[in-house]
Write a protein that holds these residues in place. Structure first.
Motif, PDB file in Angstrom:
ATOM      1  N   SER A 126     -14.865 -51.501 -16.371  1.00  0.00           N
ATOM      2  CA  SER A 126     -14.370 -50.320 -17.099  1.00  0.00           C
ATOM      3  C   SER A 126     -14.505 -49.058 -16.258  1.00  0.00           C
ATOM      4  O   SER A 126     -13.687 -48.132 -16.365  1.00  0.00           O
ATOM      5  N   ALA A 129     -11.451 -49.023 -14.268  1.00  0.00           N
ATOM      6  CA  ALA A 129     -10.212 -48.899 -15.051  1.00  0.00           C
ATOM      7  C   ALA A 129     -10.529 -48.193 -16.369  1.00  0.00           C
ATOM      8  O   ALA A 129     -10.523 -48.804 -17.444  1.00  0.00           O
ATOM      9  N   ASP A 131      -8.997 -46.314 -18.282  1.00  0.00           N
ATOM     10  CA  ASP A 131      -7.933 -46.203 -19.279  1.00  0.00           C
ATOM     11  C   ASP A 131      -7.861 -47.412 -20.202  1.00  0.00           C
ATOM     12  O   ASP A 131      -7.100 -47.396 -21.180  1.00  0.00           O
ATOM     13  N   VAL A 132      -8.626 -48.462 -19.921  1.00  0.00           N
ATOM     14  CA  VAL A 132      -8.517 -49.695 -20.710  1.00  0.00           C
ATOM     15  C   VAL A 132      -9.360 -49.586 -21.973  1.00  0.00           C
ATOM     16  O   VAL A 132     -10.574 -49.361 -21.902  1.00  0.00           O
ATOM     17  N   ASP A 165      -7.286 -59.222 -14.196  1.00  0.00           N
ATOM     18  CA  ASP A 165      -7.589 -58.005 -13.447  1.00  0.00           C
ATOM     19  C   ASP A 165      -8.832 -58.168 -12.575  1.00  0.00           C
ATOM     20  O   ASP A 165      -8.805 -57.836 -11.393  1.00  0.00           O
ATOM     21  N   ASP A 207     -11.390 -58.234  -7.325  1.00  0.00           N
ATOM     22  CA  ASP A 207     -10.225 -57.541  -7.870  1.00  0.00           C
ATOM     23  C   ASP A 207      -9.067 -58.528  -7.732  1.00  0.00           C
ATOM     24  O   ASP A 207      -8.472 -58.669  -6.659  1.00  0.00           O
ATOM     25  N   ARG A 238      -6.860 -56.628 -18.901  1.00  0.00           N
ATOM     26  CA  ARG A 238      -6.591 -55.483 -19.770  1.00  0.00           C
ATOM     27  C   ARG A 238      -5.493 -55.850 -20.772  1.00  0.00           C
ATOM     28  O   ARG A 238      -4.573 -56.608 -20.458  1.00  0.00           O
TER      29      ARG A 238
END
Length: 242
Positions: A126, A129, A131-132, A165, A207, A238
């Motif tokens: 998180s 990322a 925005d997830v 992801d 990743d 995500r």
């Protein structure tokens, strides 16, 4: 690789390299803020009675596994979902893809150790990322067995991506095996690095959109004794942005 005691260093390495290899001591440091370590002996013992993977298109009988699905939310909560099949596109898994595979569920009794690892991964991925709002999380218990006349295949599909992801691979135990070397590759196949998970708690984070990975076959050291490699694999995908 030097020690990575601070989460910021871990995040920076994942962003820069697309993968991180953590020795047991570093992994334990990373896990510590996310909950009690739990009973590792009981956690590891839960790998001992798993059923064979009945979906191996190569006919192999060297893999045992269990499976569970979780949702992880932006507020930090992690919720176990109803049991469901595991599905991968054949684009990512040319051996067993495009099949709804129903595996025995991971028992709830696995408990604190799994929750701590889930919270660590949730916080780590998180941070990369933010925005997830909702991660779809799949948890896999794998045992790969080796015999004198048959090597065990940790990645029978070859060097691959999982179509998610981020991925964590955590070594639970390896007993009486040689090899099992993890290799990391660019999408065009160039080798980025290799290492072997040898101690319980050794781990790698990937990743998945940027790197491919594979693991070399495992073989017994002593042909008279059982030989196996146990890992926990968590994948984070995500589902929607904030």
């Amino acid at each position: 690789m030097p020690p990575l005691p601070a989460p910021a260093e871990l995040h920076a390495t994942l962003v820069r390299e697309g993968h991180v290899f953590l020795r047991r001591s570093d992994m334990l440091q990373q896990l510590a803020p996310h909950g009690p370590p739990g009973d590792w002996t009981a956690f590891a013992a839960s790998w001992n009675d798993m059923p064979l993977d009945a979906y191996m298109a190569d006919g192999g009988r060297y893999r045992r596994r269990r499976y569970g699905v979780f949702s992880a939310y932006a507020d930090g909560s992690i919720v176990r979902e109803a049991h469901q099949p595991h599905w991968q596109s054949i684009d990512y898994n040319p051996l067993n893809g495009d099949v709804a595979r129903w595996f025995e569920p991971i028992p709830d009794a696995v408990g604190d150790s799994l929750q701590t690892v889930l919270r660590f991964c949730h916080a780590t991925f998180s941070a990369l990322a933010p925005d997830v709002a909702h991660w779809h999380v799949e948890a896999h218990q794998f045992r790969i067995e080796a015999a004198p006349d048959l090597a065990g295949q940790p990645t029978p599909e070859g060097v691959h991506r999982d179509g998610v992801d981020y991925v964590l691979v955590l070594l639970i135990r390896r007993d009486n095996i040689a090899s099992g070397t993890t290799t990391i590759h660019t999408p065009d196949g160039s080798l980025l690095g290799s290492f072997t998970l040898t101690e319980p708690g050794d781990a790698t984070l990937l990743d998945d959109a940027r790197v491919f990975h594979g693991v070399t076959p495992v073989v017994p050291v002593d042909a008279r004794e059982p030989a196996y490699r146990d890992v926990l694999v968590l994948t984070f995908r995500r589902t929607r942005p904030l």
